[in-house]
Design an enzyme around this catalytic site. Sequence first.
Site, PDB file in Angstrom:
ATOM      1  N   ASN A  82     -14.015 -55.779 -78.392  1.00 18.20           N
ATOM      2  CA  ASN A  82     -14.586 -57.086 -78.753  1.00 18.20           C
ATOM      3  C   ASN A  82     -14.645 -57.963 -77.487  1.00 18.20           C
ATOM      4  OD1 ASN A  82     -14.628 -59.877 -79.476  1.00 18.20           O
ATOM      5  ND2 ASN A  82     -14.217 -59.290 -81.586  1.00 18.20           N
ATOM      6  N   HIS A 130     -14.092 -62.848 -76.134  1.00 18.59           N
ATOM      7  CA  HIS A 130     -13.171 -63.650 -75.315  1.00 18.59           C
ATOM      8  C   HIS A 130     -13.699 -63.862 -73.900  1.00 18.59           C
ATOM      9  CE1 HIS A 130     -10.560 -63.105 -78.725  1.00 18.59           C
ATOM     10  NE2 HIS A 130     -10.936 -61.847 -78.698  1.00 18.59           N
ATOM     11  N   HIS A 151      -7.712 -56.861 -85.513  1.00 18.31           N
ATOM     12  CA  HIS A 151      -7.215 -58.228 -85.390  1.00 18.31           C
ATOM     13  C   HIS A 151      -5.749 -58.237 -84.961  1.00 18.31           C
ATOM     14  CE1 HIS A 151      -6.991 -62.527 -85.764  1.00 18.31           C
ATOM     15  NE2 HIS A 151      -8.301 -62.525 -85.923  1.00 18.31           N
ATOM     16  N   THR A 177     -10.739 -65.691 -86.609  1.00 18.90           N
ATOM     17  CA  THR A 177     -10.948 -65.352 -88.018  1.00 18.90           C
ATOM     18  C   THR A 177      -9.611 -65.331 -88.757  1.00 18.90           C
ATOM     19  OG1 THR A 177     -12.701 -63.927 -87.188  1.00 18.90           O
ATOM     20  CG2 THR A 177     -12.155 -63.725 -89.518  1.00 18.90           C
ATOM     21  N   ARG A 210     -20.947 -66.572 -83.944  1.00 17.08           N
ATOM     22  CA  ARG A 210     -20.473 -67.570 -84.911  1.00 17.08           C
ATOM     23  C   ARG A 210     -21.538 -68.616 -85.155  1.00 17.08           C
ATOM     24  NH1 ARG A 210     -14.499 -67.448 -85.397  1.00 17.08           N
ATOM     25  NH2 ARG A 210     -14.807 -69.257 -86.706  1.00 17.08           N
ATOM     26  N   GLU A 227     -13.155 -53.022 -92.908  1.00 16.68           N
ATOM     27  CA  GLU A 227     -12.277 -53.160 -91.748  1.00 16.68           C
ATOM     28  C   GLU A 227     -11.022 -53.836 -92.262  1.00 16.68           C
ATOM     29  OE1 GLU A 227     -13.832 -54.703 -88.052  1.00 16.68           O
ATOM     30  OE2 GLU A 227     -11.865 -55.507 -87.497  1.00 16.68           O
ATOM     31  N   HIS A 259     -19.030 -61.258 -82.045  1.00 18.25           N
ATOM     32  CA  HIS A 259     -19.115 -62.125 -83.226  1.00 18.25           C
ATOM     33  C   HIS A 259     -19.999 -63.321 -82.894  1.00 18.25           C
ATOM     34  CE1 HIS A 259     -16.586 -64.588 -86.404  1.00 18.25           C
ATOM     35  NE2 HIS A 259     -17.896 -64.652 -86.624  1.00 18.25           N
ATOM     36  N   GLU A 292     -20.456 -58.795 -85.585  1.00 20.29           N
ATOM     37  CA  GLU A 292     -19.636 -59.507 -86.585  1.00 20.29           C
ATOM     38  C   GLU A 292     -20.339 -60.796 -86.931  1.00 20.29           C
ATOM     39  OE1 GLU A 292     -15.659 -60.596 -85.644  1.00 20.29           O
ATOM     40  OE2 GLU A 292     -15.213 -58.581 -84.967  1.00 20.29           O
ATOM     41  N   ARG A 331     -19.690 -70.879 -80.580  1.00 21.90           N
ATOM     42  CA  ARG A 331     -18.658 -71.334 -79.632  1.00 21.90           C
ATOM     43  C   ARG A 331     -18.417 -70.337 -78.501  1.00 21.90           C
ATOM     44  NH1 ARG A 331     -13.174 -70.665 -83.162  1.00 21.90           N
ATOM     45  NH2 ARG A 331     -14.307 -72.013 -84.597  1.00 21.90           N
TER      46      ARG A 331
HETATM   47  N1  PXP Z   1     -12.040 -57.524 -86.043  1.00 18.29           N
HETATM   48  C1  PXP Z   1     -12.514 -58.685 -86.540  1.00 18.29           C
HETATM   49  C2  PXP Z   1     -13.270 -58.651 -87.818  1.00 18.29           C
HETATM   50  C3  PXP Z   1     -12.337 -59.893 -85.850  1.00 18.29           C
HETATM   51  O1  PXP Z   1     -12.816 -61.047 -86.355  1.00 18.29           O
HETATM   52  C4  PXP Z   1     -11.650 -59.876 -84.616  1.00 18.29           C
HETATM   53  C5  PXP Z   1     -11.470 -61.144 -83.846  1.00 18.29           C
HETATM   54  O2  PXP Z   1     -12.676 -61.619 -83.386  1.00 18.29           O
HETATM   55  C6  PXP Z   1     -11.185 -58.639 -84.127  1.00 18.29           C
HETATM   56  C7  PXP Z   1     -11.377 -57.484 -84.870  1.00 18.29           C
HETATM   57  C8  PXP Z   1     -10.480 -58.523 -82.820  1.00 18.29           C
HETATM   58  O3  PXP Z   1      -9.292 -59.244 -82.877  1.00 18.29           O
HETATM   59  P1  PXP Z   1      -8.448 -59.455 -81.542  1.00 18.29           P
HETATM   60  O4  PXP Z   1      -9.279 -60.281 -80.626  1.00 18.29           O
HETATM   61  O5  PXP Z   1      -7.233 -60.158 -82.038  1.00 18.29           O
HETATM   62  O6  PXP Z   1      -8.176 -58.103 -80.981  1.00 18.29           O
END
Ligand code: PXP
Length: 240
Positions: A7, A10, A191, A101, A45, A151, A43, A70, A49
């Site tokens: 992901n 960040h 997550h 999330t 949003r 998921e 993602h 996402e 952001r």
């Molecule tokens: N899966 C989903 C559905 C998420 O919303 C997120 C966070 O954006 C992640 C996985 C990844 O989470 P993390 O950044 O805590 O690894």
Amino acid sequence: MLTLGVNIDHVATVRQARKTIEPDPIAAAVLAELGGANGITAHLREDRRHIQDRDIRLLRETVRTHLNLEMAATEEMVAIALETKPNYVTLVPEKRQEVTTEGGLDVVGSLEKIKDVVDRLQSANIPVSLFIDADEAQIKASAATKAKFIELHTGKYADAPNPEVQQKELELLKLGCQQALELELRVNAGHGLTYINVYPVACLPGMEELNIGHSIISRGVLVGIERAVREMKLAMRGEL
Ligand code: PXP
């Protein structure tokens, strides 16, 4: 084979902090793939952001593995997904004020709406995954939508205050996995997973893909600092 979806939100968060052009999440996605990522997750949003519309368009063109978009189950996002055609979509709940999330999607409480979105996306050959807690009612409702994947939300496991609670959360994830597989749902999870807590989740029977962002990007920042500083010293001497 268990796969890793990286992901890259960040990276976009850091860029948006300055509203500038770096670091570019597209470059991060290329490097993640070079490192062995099996997929890229982003993602988009509602409040934009971090990931921007431009990022999704470019990721669609450049990602060589698979792109997991996402998004919230809104009309705007469905239109974007239908246009960009990611390899799959993960539907997530979205609240404007949340830092990240929080909690899984309430599929039980909005069954008809989610069913409709799943149907429209899957009719366009975009498989859908529903981000839910490891809760039997949510898993059954997810199967009723005909989504291809769920998921499992690993946030409670990751944030457990002590090993006993963490073990209980792991058992719930294991049970959730079993229940989903019996209903012919494919299972991903994510997550809050870190280098320290990932292994027991990776060992859950039937787990297909882990989506991990924060911990990988955090490590990326730290392991890259020495080199980045050395390179700035070179730049200051006109030697880069
Ligand atoms: N899966 C989903 C559905 C998420 O919303 C997120 C966070 O954006 C992640 C996985 C990844 O989470 P993390 O950044 O805590 O690894």
